[in-house]
Scaffold this motif. Structure first.
Motif, PDB file in Angstrom:
ATOM      1  N   UNK A   1    -104.855 -15.079 -23.144  1.00 15.28           N
ATOM      2  CA  UNK A   1    -103.913 -14.406 -24.056  1.00 15.28           C
ATOM      3  C   UNK A   1    -104.362 -12.975 -24.345  1.00 15.28           C
ATOM      4  N   UNK A   2    -105.684 -12.786 -24.496  1.00 20.23           N
ATOM      5  CA  UNK A   2    -106.187 -11.440 -24.758  1.00 20.23           C
ATOM      6  C   UNK A   2    -105.915 -10.515 -23.580  1.00 20.23           C
TER       7      UNK A   2
ATOM      8  N   UNK B   1    -106.421   4.505 -26.968  1.00 16.65           N
ATOM      9  CA  UNK B   1    -105.938   3.124 -27.050  1.00 16.65           C
ATOM     10  C   UNK B   1    -106.055   2.410 -25.695  1.00 16.65           C
ATOM     11  N   UNK B   2    -105.768   3.110 -24.619  1.00 20.03           N
ATOM     12  CA  UNK B   2    -105.893   2.502 -23.283  1.00 20.03           C
ATOM     13  C   UNK B   2    -107.338   2.133 -22.978  1.00 20.03           C
ATOM     14  N   UNK B   3    -108.277   3.021 -23.360  1.00 21.43           N
ATOM     15  CA  UNK B   3    -109.688   2.708 -23.130  1.00 21.43           C
ATOM     16  C   UNK B   3    -110.114   1.463 -23.910  1.00 21.43           C
ATOM     17  N   UNK B   4    -109.660   1.367 -25.157  1.00 21.28           N
ATOM     18  CA  UNK B   4    -110.037   0.215 -25.972  1.00 21.28           C
ATOM     19  C   UNK B   4    -109.454  -1.072 -25.394  1.00 21.28           C
TER      20      UNK B   4
ATOM     21  N   UNK C   1    -102.949  -5.972 -21.603  1.00 22.60           N
ATOM     22  CA  UNK C   1    -102.273  -5.366 -20.451  1.00 22.60           C
ATOM     23  C   UNK C   1    -100.841  -4.955 -20.816  1.00 22.60           C
ATOM     24  N   UNK C   2    -100.155  -5.776 -21.614  1.00 21.18           N
ATOM     25  CA  UNK C   2     -98.795  -5.433 -22.048  1.00 21.18           C
ATOM     26  C   UNK C   2     -98.798  -4.170 -22.911  1.00 21.18           C
ATOM     27  N   UNK C   3     -99.775  -4.046 -23.790  1.00 20.15           N
ATOM     28  CA  UNK C   3     -99.840  -2.859 -24.638  1.00 20.15           C
ATOM     29  C   UNK C   3    -100.154  -1.597 -23.832  1.00 20.15           C
ATOM     30  N   UNK C   4    -100.954  -1.750 -22.789  1.00 23.72           N
ATOM     31  CA  UNK C   4    -101.226  -0.586 -21.941  1.00 23.72           C
ATOM     32  C   UNK C   4     -99.955  -0.136 -21.236  1.00 23.72           C
ATOM     33  N   UNK C   5     -99.149  -1.065 -20.769  1.00 22.60           N
ATOM     34  CA  UNK C   5     -97.884  -0.721 -20.119  1.00 22.60           C
ATOM     35  C   UNK C   5     -96.937  -0.034 -21.114  1.00 22.60           C
ATOM     36  N   UNK C   6     -96.881  -0.509 -22.360  1.00 14.91           N
ATOM     37  CA  UNK C   6     -96.030   0.128 -23.365  1.00 14.91           C
ATOM     38  C   UNK C   6     -96.482   1.548 -23.678  1.00 14.91           C
TER      39      UNK C   6
ATOM     40  N   UNK D   1    -111.204  -2.130 -22.280  1.00 16.22           N
ATOM     41  CA  UNK D   1    -112.483  -2.759 -22.610  1.00 16.22           C
ATOM     42  C   UNK D   1    -112.275  -4.202 -23.069  1.00 16.22           C
ATOM     43  N   UNK D   2    -111.168  -4.439 -23.821  1.00 13.76           N
ATOM     44  CA  UNK D   2    -110.866  -5.816 -24.241  1.00 13.76           C
ATOM     45  C   UNK D   2    -110.559  -6.708 -23.031  1.00 13.76           C
ATOM     46  N   UNK D   3    -109.850  -6.150 -22.046  1.00 14.17           N
ATOM     47  CA  UNK D   3    -109.555  -6.933 -20.833  1.00 14.17           C
ATOM     48  C   UNK D   3    -110.847  -7.273 -20.090  1.00 14.17           C
TER      49      UNK D   3
END
Length: 200
Positions: free
Chosen positions: A27-28, A60-63, A33-38, A66-68
């Motif tokens: 789920x994470x 935000x993309x870097x963070x 990944x969805x938020x990076x696309x947005x 890193x979570x992925x």
């Protein structure tokens, strides 16, 4: 009995925790990944400048990336834990693997035994043929030295006796009618007077 019931319960709890970790990590990854696309979408003008908005989106993309990565490492750790759990607790699979290995080793042993028996038979046949050839050739070229000791000694006695019989001449036995041997010179009788005197 309580300990036997606690062991399956602990296994069940451990499996449930593994399942929860799997769902949370997947789920994470999907959410980040969805938020990076947005964030990659171009929006209309806002009160924030484009430069500031770009920096914010970049951060935000870097963070989220890193979570992925963190979720992926957690999944890899989960796979390692599952393997360890199976190795330590999946006794039927372990026993099956041991049985299969034992069957393979037994088949290999039987094959080796068959090959060794066949090799032994071939060597025995070759040795028998070699012995037949050796004894047949030695019997055709047999000498006294090759004979047994008793037979060689017996033949030596026969040869010695035959040699003695040829070298000694037979003794001549006197004839019975010959009578006593006469003297070689007859004795002279003095009938006609005194004979001549002996001269020294």
């Amino acid at each position: 009995m309580a300990q036997q019931r606690a062991l399956p319960q602990s296994k069940e709890t451990l499996l449930q925790s593994y399942n929860k970790r799997l769902k949370d990590d997947v789920k994470s990854i999907m959410d980040n990944f969805t938020e990076i696309i947005k964030t990659a979408k171009i929006e209309d003008e806002t009160q924030v400048s484009r430069a500031t908005q770009g920096e914010q989106d970049n951060y935000e993309m870097h963070v989220r990336a890193a979570n992925i990565v963190r979720a992926g490492e957690s999944l890899m750790k989960l796979v390692s834990d599952l393997k360890q759990f199976l190795i330590l607790n999946d006794f039927p699979s372990v026993n099956e693997a041991v049985d299969q290995r034992n069957q393979q080793l037994r088949a290999l042993q039987e094959e080796c035994d068959r090959k060794l028996i066949a090799l032994r038979d071939e060597v025995s046949i070759d040795l028998y043929e070699l012995e037949e050839e050796y004894y047949s050739s030695s019997s055709s070229l047999c000498e006294a030295n090759d004979l047994p000791l008793c037979e060689a000694y017996w033949r030596l006695d026969l040869d010695t006796d035959s040699a003695d019989g040829l070298s000694a001449p037979p003794l001549m036995s006197p004839e019975p009618s010959a009578g006593p041997l006469q003297a070689a010179a007859p004795a002279h009788t003095h009938t006609g007077g005194p004979g001549p005197t002996e001269h020294s």
